[in-house]
Write a protein that holds these residues in place. Structure first.
Motif, PDB file in Angstrom:
ATOM      1  N   LEU A   1     -41.963   9.705  28.343  1.00 30.96           N
ATOM      2  CA  LEU A   1     -40.756   8.889  28.469  1.00 30.96           C
ATOM      3  C   LEU A   1     -39.662   9.963  28.901  1.00 30.96           C
ATOM      4  CD1 LEU A   1     -40.464   6.439  25.786  1.00 30.96           C
ATOM      5  CD2 LEU A   1     -41.394   5.773  28.095  1.00 30.96           C
ATOM      6  N   GLY A   2     -39.739  11.096  28.052  1.00 29.01           N
ATOM      7  CA  GLY A   2     -38.910  12.304  28.343  1.00 29.01           C
ATOM      8  C   GLY A   2     -39.074  12.768  29.921  1.00 29.01           C
ATOM      9  N   PHE A   3     -40.554  12.854  30.329  1.00 31.74           N
ATOM     10  CA  PHE A   3     -40.743  13.297  31.565  1.00 31.74           C
ATOM     11  C   PHE A   3     -39.893  12.535  32.582  1.00 31.74           C
ATOM     12  CE2 PHE A   3     -43.371  12.891  35.192  1.00 31.74           C
ATOM     13  CZ  PHE A   3     -43.714  14.142  35.566  1.00 31.74           C
ATOM     14  N   LEU A   4     -39.802  11.240  32.262  1.00 30.29           N
ATOM     15  CA  LEU A   4     -39.227  10.175  33.222  1.00 30.29           C
ATOM     16  C   LEU A   4     -37.469  10.232  32.953  1.00 30.29           C
ATOM     17  CD1 LEU A   4     -41.896   7.411  33.089  1.00 30.29           C
ATOM     18  CD2 LEU A   4     -41.389   9.041  34.794  1.00 30.29           C
ATOM     19  N   GLY A   5     -37.125  11.146  32.106  1.00 30.14           N
ATOM     20  CA  GLY A   5     -35.615  11.364  31.933  1.00 30.14           C
ATOM     21  C   GLY A   5     -35.064  10.552  30.739  1.00 30.14           C
ATOM     22  N   MET A   6     -36.074   9.863  29.953  1.00 38.45           N
ATOM     23  CA  MET A   6     -35.530   9.180  28.869  1.00 38.45           C
ATOM     24  C   MET A   6     -35.836  10.164  27.577  1.00 38.45           C
ATOM     25  SD  MET A   6     -36.914   5.029  29.801  1.00 38.45           S
ATOM     26  CE  MET A   6     -38.443   5.875  30.632  1.00 38.45           C
ATOM     27  N   GLU A   7     -34.826  10.701  27.022  1.00 40.17           N
ATOM     28  CA  GLU A   7     -35.048  11.897  26.141  1.00 40.17           C
ATOM     29  C   GLU A   7     -34.501  11.500  24.718  1.00 40.17           C
ATOM     30  OE1 GLU A   7     -33.822  15.307  27.981  1.00 40.17           O
ATOM     31  OE2 GLU A   7     -35.546  15.381  28.885  1.00 40.17           O
ATOM     32  N   ASP A   8     -33.618  10.242  25.001  1.00 42.00           N
ATOM     33  CA  ASP A   8     -32.958   9.791  23.713  1.00 42.00           C
ATOM     34  C   ASP A   8     -33.731   8.507  23.263  1.00 42.00           C
ATOM     35  OD1 ASP A   8     -31.331   9.010  21.901  1.00 42.00           O
ATOM     36  OD2 ASP A   8     -29.440   8.398  23.210  1.00 42.00           O
ATOM     37  N   ILE A   9     -34.404   9.022  22.346  1.00 43.39           N
ATOM     38  CA  ILE A   9     -35.720   8.077  21.620  1.00 43.39           C
ATOM     39  C   ILE A   9     -35.515   7.967  20.320  1.00 43.39           C
ATOM     40  CG2 ILE A   9     -37.961   7.205  21.878  1.00 43.39           C
ATOM     41  CD1 ILE A   9     -38.383   9.385  24.049  1.00 43.39           C
ATOM     42  N   GLU A  10     -35.543   6.859  19.681  1.00 36.47           N
ATOM     43  CA  GLU A  10     -35.751   6.514  18.189  1.00 36.47           C
ATOM     44  C   GLU A  10     -36.982   5.864  18.051  1.00 36.47           C
ATOM     45  OE1 GLU A  10     -33.455   7.708  15.984  1.00 36.47           O
ATOM     46  OE2 GLU A  10     -31.442   7.854  17.056  1.00 36.47           O
ATOM     47  N   PHE A  11     -37.621   6.236  17.050  1.00 38.12           N
ATOM     48  CA  PHE A  11     -38.849   5.929  16.490  1.00 38.12           C
ATOM     49  C   PHE A  11     -38.688   5.082  15.310  1.00 38.12           C
ATOM     50  CE2 PHE A  11     -42.242   7.133  19.372  1.00 38.12           C
ATOM     51  CZ  PHE A  11     -41.637   8.287  20.113  1.00 38.12           C
ATOM     52  N   VAL A  12     -39.060   3.744  15.306  1.00 35.24           N
ATOM     53  CA  VAL A  12     -39.091   3.003  13.962  1.00 35.24           C
ATOM     54  C   VAL A  12     -40.596   2.867  13.629  1.00 35.24           C
ATOM     55  CG1 VAL A  12     -38.251   0.714  12.845  1.00 35.24           C
ATOM     56  CG2 VAL A  12     -36.992   1.805  14.484  1.00 35.24           C
ATOM     57  N   TYR A  13     -40.874   3.207  12.182  1.00 33.43           N
ATOM     58  CA  TYR A  13     -42.457   3.021  11.960  1.00 33.43           C
ATOM     59  C   TYR A  13     -42.423   1.717  10.835  1.00 33.43           C
ATOM     60  CZ  TYR A  13     -42.696   7.553  14.116  1.00 33.43           C
ATOM     61  OH  TYR A  13     -42.844   8.488  14.977  1.00 33.43           O
ATOM     62  N   ALA A  14     -43.727   1.080  11.136  1.00 34.49           N
ATOM     63  CA  ALA A  14     -43.936   0.057  10.110  1.00 34.49           C
ATOM     64  C   ALA A  14     -45.474   0.407  10.071  1.00 34.49           C
ATOM     65  CB  ALA A  14     -43.602  -1.370  10.382  1.00 34.49           C
ATOM     66  N   GLU A  15     -45.732   1.049   9.038  1.00 33.08           N
ATOM     67  CA  GLU A  15     -47.174   1.459   8.759  1.00 33.08           C
ATOM     68  C   GLU A  15     -47.771   1.116   7.459  1.00 33.08           C
ATOM     69  OE1 GLU A  15     -47.766   5.590  10.687  1.00 33.08           O
ATOM     70  OE2 GLU A  15     -46.027   5.994   9.369  1.00 33.08           O
ATOM     71  N   GLY A  16     -49.279   1.428   7.548  1.00 35.32           N
ATOM     72  CA  GLY A  16     -49.838   0.639   6.284  1.00 35.32           C
ATOM     73  C   GLY A  16     -50.026  -0.855   6.416  1.00 35.32           C
ATOM     74  N   LEU A  17     -49.978  -1.498   7.401  1.00 25.51           N
ATOM     75  CA  LEU A  17     -50.095  -2.927   7.812  1.00 25.51           C
ATOM     76  C   LEU A  17     -51.307  -3.482   7.300  1.00 25.51           C
ATOM     77  CD1 LEU A  17     -47.649  -3.187  10.676  1.00 25.51           C
ATOM     78  CD2 LEU A  17     -46.951  -3.813   8.313  1.00 25.51           C
ATOM     79  N   ALA A  18     -52.356  -2.663   7.143  1.00 27.11           N
ATOM     80  CA  ALA A  18     -53.602  -3.172   6.763  1.00 27.11           C
ATOM     81  C   ALA A  18     -53.974  -2.841   5.125  1.00 27.11           C
ATOM     82  CB  ALA A  18     -54.639  -2.608   7.602  1.00 27.11           C
ATOM     83  N   LEU A  19     -52.942  -2.240   4.566  1.00 30.89           N
ATOM     84  CA  LEU A  19     -53.164  -1.872   3.341  1.00 30.89           C
ATOM     85  C   LEU A  19     -52.733  -2.829   2.036  1.00 30.89           C
ATOM     86  CD1 LEU A  19     -52.135   1.781   3.796  1.00 30.89           C
ATOM     87  CD2 LEU A  19     -54.335   0.811   4.181  1.00 30.89           C
ATOM     88  N   GLY A  20     -52.811  -4.254   2.426  1.00 24.55           N
ATOM     89  CA  GLY A  20     -52.304  -5.215   1.384  1.00 24.55           C
ATOM     90  C   GLY A  20     -50.684  -5.749   1.428  1.00 24.55           C
ATOM     91  N   GLU A  21     -50.537  -6.712   0.777  1.00 25.66           N
ATOM     92  CA  GLU A  21     -49.261  -7.409   0.974  1.00 25.66           C
ATOM     93  C   GLU A  21     -48.077  -6.525   0.519  1.00 25.66           C
ATOM     94  OE1 GLU A  21     -47.112 -10.021   2.414  1.00 25.66           O
ATOM     95  OE2 GLU A  21     -49.167  -9.836   2.781  1.00 25.66           O
ATOM     96  N   ASP A  22     -48.430  -5.681  -0.646  1.00 32.22           N
ATOM     97  CA  ASP A  22     -47.256  -4.991  -1.215  1.00 32.22           C
ATOM     98  C   ASP A  22     -46.708  -3.739   0.167  1.00 32.22           C
ATOM     99  OD1 ASP A  22     -47.269  -6.265  -3.487  1.00 32.22           O
ATOM    100  OD2 ASP A  22     -47.992  -5.018  -4.697  1.00 32.22           O
TER     101      ASP A  22
END
Ligand SMILES: Cc1cc2nc3c(=O)[nH]c(=O)nc-3n(C[C@H](O)[C@H](O)[C@H](O)COP(=O)(O)O)c2cc1C
Length: 199
Positions: free
Chosen positions: A160-181
């Motif tokens: 995305l940076g190569f195409l000119g989009m350098e202002d990027i925010e990442f939001v992570y939702a991880e551990g989604l296979a690790l149980g309900e909690d």
């Protein structure tokens, strides 16, 4: 102000990445009530992969293309026009086999076009998709961000940076296979980040 939402999960309405992208887009629209929204769901409407025929079509001057080649190029043109017009881009990017979904890769292959979305100059490469803010919602069954297993973040930031989009925010939702909690905790922290980003 134009918002472009790109969903790429194959899990339709149950996808966490698409739901979190919806949440961010909803908040952005409350902040910018005049914003026009385009939603492109790459799983529901898959974009064709970049293959030899597509490359030949792209490499053929427009006036010499067959009808079939012109149709193939037009599919990519539509995605390029969408991103050129977008000011804010929200991308739902689940992790599949330690990478982005093939559908999302096909979208990237479509929007990366020499002399249109990037160009080589005597000073090096110049990305032509400028003045855009990108939000990537990254979901995963395990927890990988910040580790070598998370090639998605590096790849998306690079391309995305190569195409000119350098202002990027990442939001992570991880551990989604690790149980309900773990799911509840991941979604809560992602929603908190989304609220902060949209404020
Ligand atoms: C085909 C497939 C491959 C997956 N590969 C990985 C993987 O390599 N690493 C991982 O942490 N999770 C993996 N997962 C789990 C997903 O990242 C997780 O279910 C996530 O919630 C999917 O995003 P979604 O809810 O937006 O569909 C995989 C899931 C599927 C369906």
């Amino acid at each position: 102000m134009n918002i472009l939402q790109i969903n790429s999960s194959i899990r339709a309405e149950t996808a966490h990445s698409s739901r979190l992208a919806d949440s961010l887009v909803g908040k952005l629209r409350r902040r910018f009530p005049q914003a026009r929204l385009t939603v492109r769901d790459l799983a529901k409407m898959p974009h064709p992969v970049l293959d030899a025929a597509a490359l030949a079509a792209l490499s053929t001057p427009a006036e010499q293309r067959t009808a079939e080649q012109a149709q193939r190029v037009a599919l990519d043109d539509a995605l390029i026009a969408e991103i050129q017009q977008a000011d804010r881009i929200v991308i739902g990017a689940p992790m599949y086999n330690f990478g982005i979904p093939a559908q999302l890769k096909a979208w990237i292959d479509a929007i990366a076009r020499a002399r249109v979305t990037f160009r080589y100059t005597e000073h090096g490469v110049e990305g032509l998709l400028k003045n855009k803010k990108v939000y990537v919602i990254q979901t995963a069954g395990g927890v990988h961000s910040g580790s070598a297993a998370d090639s998605q973040t590096v790849y998306l930031r690079t391309v995305l940076g190569f195409l000119g989009m350098e202002d990027i925010e990442f939001v992570y939702a991880e551990g989604l296979a690790l149980g309900e909690d773990a799911v509840q905790s991941a979604l809560q922290s992602a929603e908190a980040k989304i609220s902060a980003l949209a404020a």
